[in-house]
Design a protein around this motif. Structure first.
Motif, PDB file in Angstrom:
ATOM      1  N   ILE A  87      39.140  40.975   8.758  1.00  0.00           N
ATOM      2  CA  ILE A  87      40.564  41.237   8.981  1.00  0.00           C
ATOM      3  C   ILE A  87      40.676  42.262  10.103  1.00  0.00           C
ATOM      4  CG2 ILE A  87      42.682  42.166   7.983  1.00  0.00           C
ATOM      5  CD1 ILE A  87      41.598  41.283   5.228  1.00  0.00           C
ATOM      6  N   VAL A  88      41.395  41.879  11.157  1.00  0.00           N
ATOM      7  CA  VAL A  88      41.559  42.768  12.307  1.00  0.00           C
ATOM      8  C   VAL A  88      43.051  42.975  12.558  1.00  0.00           C
ATOM      9  CG1 VAL A  88      41.008  43.177  14.734  1.00  0.00           C
ATOM     10  CG2 VAL A  88      39.413  41.870  13.296  1.00  0.00           C
ATOM     11  N   PRO A  89      43.562  44.173  12.323  1.00  0.00           N
ATOM     12  CA  PRO A  89      44.986  44.427  12.566  1.00  0.00           C
ATOM     13  C   PRO A  89      45.312  44.387  14.060  1.00  0.00           C
ATOM     14  CG  PRO A  89      44.029  46.088  11.101  1.00  0.00           C
ATOM     15  CD  PRO A  89      42.886  45.324  11.700  1.00  0.00           C
ATOM     16  N   ALA A  90      46.528  43.967  14.378  1.00  0.00           N
ATOM     17  CA  ALA A  90      46.983  44.014  15.766  1.00  0.00           C
ATOM     18  C   ALA A  90      46.925  45.443  16.280  1.00  0.00           C
ATOM     19  CB  ALA A  90      48.413  43.490  15.852  1.00  0.00           C
ATOM     20  N   GLY A  91      46.593  45.591  17.540  1.00  0.00           N
ATOM     21  CA  GLY A  91      46.523  46.920  18.129  1.00  0.00           C
ATOM     22  C   GLY A  91      45.209  47.631  17.930  1.00  0.00           C
ATOM     23  N   THR A  92      44.220  46.968  17.325  1.00  0.00           N
ATOM     24  CA  THR A  92      42.907  47.576  17.145  1.00  0.00           C
ATOM     25  C   THR A  92      42.303  47.931  18.513  1.00  0.00           C
ATOM     26  OG1 THR A  92      42.455  46.429  15.064  1.00  0.00           O
ATOM     27  CG2 THR A  92      40.545  47.166  16.327  1.00  0.00           C
ATOM     28  N   PRO A  93      41.895  49.176  18.721  1.00  0.00           N
ATOM     29  CA  PRO A  93      41.275  49.554  19.999  1.00  0.00           C
ATOM     30  C   PRO A  93      40.055  48.681  20.292  1.00  0.00           C
ATOM     31  CG  PRO A  93      41.813  51.513  18.725  1.00  0.00           C
ATOM     32  CD  PRO A  93      42.041  50.338  17.807  1.00  0.00           C
ATOM     33  N   GLY A  94      39.961  48.245  21.526  1.00  0.00           N
ATOM     34  CA  GLY A  94      38.853  47.376  21.920  1.00  0.00           C
ATOM     35  C   GLY A  94      39.182  45.901  21.827  1.00  0.00           C
ATOM     36  N   MET A  95      40.344  45.555  21.275  1.00  0.00           N
ATOM     37  CA  MET A  95      40.772  44.155  21.215  1.00  0.00           C
ATOM     38  C   MET A  95      41.893  43.930  22.220  1.00  0.00           C
ATOM     39  SD  MET A  95      42.112  41.758  18.057  1.00  0.00           S
ATOM     40  CE  MET A  95      43.584  42.736  17.702  1.00  0.00           C
ATOM     41  N   GLN A  96      41.651  43.033  23.155  1.00  0.00           N
ATOM     42  CA  GLN A  96      42.640  42.702  24.173  1.00  0.00           C
ATOM     43  C   GLN A  96      43.078  41.253  23.992  1.00  0.00           C
ATOM     44  OE1 GLN A  96      41.485  43.612  28.211  1.00  0.00           O
ATOM     45  NE2 GLN A  96      42.979  42.199  29.089  1.00  0.00           N
ATOM     46  N   ILE A  97      44.372  41.021  23.987  1.00  0.00           N
ATOM     47  CA  ILE A  97      44.918  39.680  23.801  1.00  0.00           C
ATOM     48  C   ILE A  97      45.582  39.229  25.092  1.00  0.00           C
ATOM     49  CG2 ILE A  97      46.586  38.284  22.529  1.00  0.00           C
ATOM     50  CD1 ILE A  97      46.008  40.054  20.095  1.00  0.00           C
ATOM     51  N   ASN A  98      45.113  38.098  25.633  1.00  0.00           N
ATOM     52  CA  ASN A  98      45.606  37.575  26.902  1.00  0.00           C
ATOM     53  C   ASN A  98      46.260  36.215  26.684  1.00  0.00           C
ATOM     54  OD1 ASN A  98      44.290  39.774  28.292  1.00  0.00           O
ATOM     55  ND2 ASN A  98      42.368  38.642  28.082  1.00  0.00           N
ATOM     56  N   PRO A  99      47.572  36.128  26.879  1.00  0.00           N
ATOM     57  CA  PRO A  99      48.241  34.826  26.709  1.00  0.00           C
ATOM     58  C   PRO A  99      47.670  33.779  27.669  1.00  0.00           C
ATOM     59  CG  PRO A  99      49.841  36.612  26.792  1.00  0.00           C
ATOM     60  CD  PRO A  99      48.516  37.212  27.183  1.00  0.00           C
ATOM     61  N   GLN A 100      47.544  32.548  27.168  1.00  0.00           N
ATOM     62  CA  GLN A 100      47.075  31.427  27.990  1.00  0.00           C
ATOM     63  C   GLN A 100      48.275  30.541  28.306  1.00  0.00           C
ATOM     64  OE1 GLN A 100      43.661  30.653  25.067  1.00  0.00           O
ATOM     65  NE2 GLN A 100      42.690  30.149  27.019  1.00  0.00           N
ATOM     66  N   HIS A 101      48.559  30.384  29.580  1.00  0.00           N
ATOM     67  CA  HIS A 101      49.792  29.728  30.023  1.00  0.00           C
ATOM     68  C   HIS A 101      49.529  28.297  30.504  1.00  0.00           C
ATOM     69  CE1 HIS A 101      51.907  33.512  29.639  1.00  0.00           C
ATOM     70  NE2 HIS A 101      51.033  34.115  30.437  1.00  0.00           N
ATOM     71  N   ASN A 102      50.625  27.617  30.808  1.00  0.00           N
ATOM     72  CA  ASN A 102      50.617  26.292  31.452  1.00  0.00           C
ATOM     73  C   ASN A 102      50.029  25.199  30.583  1.00  0.00           C
ATOM     74  OD1 ASN A 102      51.772  27.348  33.853  1.00  0.00           O
ATOM     75  ND2 ASN A 102      49.759  28.092  34.480  1.00  0.00           N
ATOM     76  N   LYS A 103      50.348  25.228  29.295  1.00  0.00           N
ATOM     77  CA  LYS A 103      49.943  24.132  28.421  1.00  0.00           C
ATOM     78  C   LYS A 103      50.771  22.886  28.718  1.00  0.00           C
ATOM     79  CE  LYS A 103      50.780  26.465  24.709  1.00  0.00           C
ATOM     80  NZ  LYS A 103      51.003  26.789  23.281  1.00  0.00           N
ATOM     81  N   MET A 104      50.188  21.751  28.416  1.00  0.00           N
ATOM     82  CA  MET A 104      50.891  20.476  28.585  1.00  0.00           C
ATOM     83  C   MET A 104      52.018  20.352  27.570  1.00  0.00           C
ATOM     84  SD  MET A 104      49.235  16.726  27.976  1.00  0.00           S
ATOM     85  CE  MET A 104      50.231  15.243  27.857  1.00  0.00           C
ATOM     86  N   GLY A 105      51.732  20.698  26.331  1.00  0.00           N
ATOM     87  CA  GLY A 105      52.711  20.539  25.263  1.00  0.00           C
ATOM     88  C   GLY A 105      52.699  21.725  24.328  1.00  0.00           C
ATOM     89  N   CYS A 108      46.409  32.127  22.883  1.00  0.00           N
ATOM     90  CA  CYS A 108      45.825  33.267  23.591  1.00  0.00           C
ATOM     91  C   CYS A 108      44.303  33.288  23.587  1.00  0.00           C
ATOM     92  CB  CYS A 108      46.299  34.581  22.961  1.00  0.00           C
ATOM     93  SG  CYS A 108      48.081  34.810  22.958  1.00  0.00           S
ATOM     94  N   GLU A 109      43.784  34.005  24.568  1.00  0.00           N
ATOM     95  CA  GLU A 109      42.393  34.439  24.577  1.00  0.00           C
ATOM     96  C   GLU A 109      42.339  35.823  23.926  1.00  0.00           C
ATOM     97  OE1 GLU A 109      39.089  35.248  28.053  1.00  0.00           O
ATOM     98  OE2 GLU A 109      41.053  36.187  28.235  1.00  0.00           O
ATOM     99  N   ILE A 110      41.281  36.068  23.162  1.00  0.00           N
ATOM    100  CA  ILE A 110      41.048  37.384  22.576  1.00  0.00           C
ATOM    101  C   ILE A 110      39.725  37.911  23.112  1.00  0.00           C
ATOM    102  CG2 ILE A 110      40.693  38.706  20.451  1.00  0.00           C
ATOM    103  CD1 ILE A 110      42.294  36.581  18.966  1.00  0.00           C
TER     104      ILE A 110
END
Length: 373
Positions: A175-193, A200-202
């Motif tokens: 279980i990893v809470p949002a905002g955990t130091p060392g965790m970066q979340i990068n949205p992945q754009h331009n999906k077909m559907g 996202c990429e984590i």
């Protein structure tokens, strides 16, 4: 009752804004809050932890109806319920359930589930993300991709390997809470559907979490993940039924309104045959999905039936969308026509949460075991 409740909400509040959300590729907090108000975010969760009760039949009904209106809203709900929340509710200890489940079940928080990596999709055992014990904590390093809800999640379930030399036997769930130091979340754009869902990429770079955040036993994570996927395929099958139903309704409506050669399209036998095939496919997929859900709820063997439902429903919703677009003709490829979005949304369903090829492997394995020579 549940179906009518969800359909009314979906048609009044979700469907009218679905095209704009798709165009903007924008997650809808309004849709999520509406689902939470109805108690959909806690379906299948014990009321003792703030859930709505019920089981897979109820969640399948809700997910189908949401997918009929907006596939992005349905995948947000399905990933929350069937993956992230379900893992903690099924395999977490009492302290973890008390701490995390009530917020998620109420819809105050959203759950995400991170298994897929750049180099391991269907081959989940090949994951490279590592978990190392350090000073009484777990430290995670690696990356995940295509993770639904990650950007909007309050709580993430992340899988990592504590000993890659022993393969899947070293995988653990955390279980990893949002905002955990060392965790970066990068949205992945331009999906077909399904553009209005969060994908996202984590990236984990010495992301440290308490030892108490380990779910279940060390080395059991891969088994937990496979158990969860066996069940969650029912949710994706339900989503596919909703997509197929939407395609059917659009095709029937257009066929009755559009005239060619002096009469409505629906009066031509070639179009009638297409409509009949779409309707039969949707009905068959719904029956298979609800059968698998019933078996799961009754504690009976269901793995084969769940894979059959997912295979049938995903393949069918793609066929339904294809034939519905064919009935629409040229107007079907324009965004003004709803079938254009349905067509794009349907495509990924034969890929995620177990490709059609993986489903056939599972089914074949089960069948060969049932009928030994």
């Amino acid at each position: 009752m549940l179906q009518n409740l969800v359909r009314d909400f979906a048609e009044r509040e979700v469907m009218p804004r679905s095209a704009e959300l798709d165009e903007k590729a924008e997650f809808s907090h309004e849709n999520w809050e509406g689902m939470a108000r109805l108690g959909l975010t806690g379906i299948g969760v014990d009321p003792a932890y703030g859930g709505s009760g019920g089981g897979f039949r109820q969640s399948s009904i809700a997910i189908e109806e949401m997918a009929r209106a907006d596939v992005a809203a349905s995948v947000t709900l399905a990933a929350h319920l069937g993956l992230g929340l379900e893992t903690i509710a099924r395999f977490g200890n009492e302290e973890q359930k008390q701490q995390y489940v009530p917020s998620l079940a109420s819809g105050k928080g959203i759950a995400a589930w991170a298994l897929t990596e750049p180099g391991s999709g269907s081959d989940a055992a090949a994951m490279q993300t590592t978990a190392t014990r350090r000073n009484g904590s777990w430290v995670l390093n690696g990356s995940k991709q295509f993770i639904t809800n990650a950007e909007v999640a309050e709580t993430l379930v992340i899988f990592a390997n504590q000993d890659r030399s022993i393969g899947y036997r070293g995988v653990c769930a955390f279980i990893v809470p949002a905002g955990t130091p060392g965790m970066q979340i990068n949205p992945q754009h331009n999906k077909m559907g399904i553009r209005a869902s969060s994908t996202c990429e984590i990236v984990l770079d010495d992301a440290e979490i308490p030892a108490a955040n380990l779910i279940g036993e060390p080395g059991m994570g891969f088994r937990y993940a496979m158990d969860i996927l066996d069940s969650s395929r029912i949710s994706i099958a339900a989503q596919c039924v909703g997509i197929g139903q939407a395609a059917l309704e659009e095709a029937v409506r257009y066929a009755q309104l559009r005239e060619t050669f002096g009469r409505p399209l629906a009066h031509h036998q070639a179009i009638q045959f297409k409509l009949a095939d779409i309707a039969t496919g949707v009905h068959s997929a719904r029956i298979a999905t609800m059968h698998a859900a019933t078996l799961r709820d009754q504690g009976l063997p269901f793995i084969n039936e769940a894979s059959m439902a997912k295979l049938l429903a995903s393949e069918n919703c793609n066929k339904a969308a294809y034939e519905a677009m064919q009935i629409h003709g040229g107007i079907g490829i324009f965004k003004e026509s709803r079938i254009e979005r349905i067509f794009r949304d349907a495509r990924v369903t034969t890929i995620y949460e177990g490709t059609s090829e993986v489903q056939r492997m599972i089914i074949a394995r089960q069948v060969l075991g049932q009928y030994p020579v």
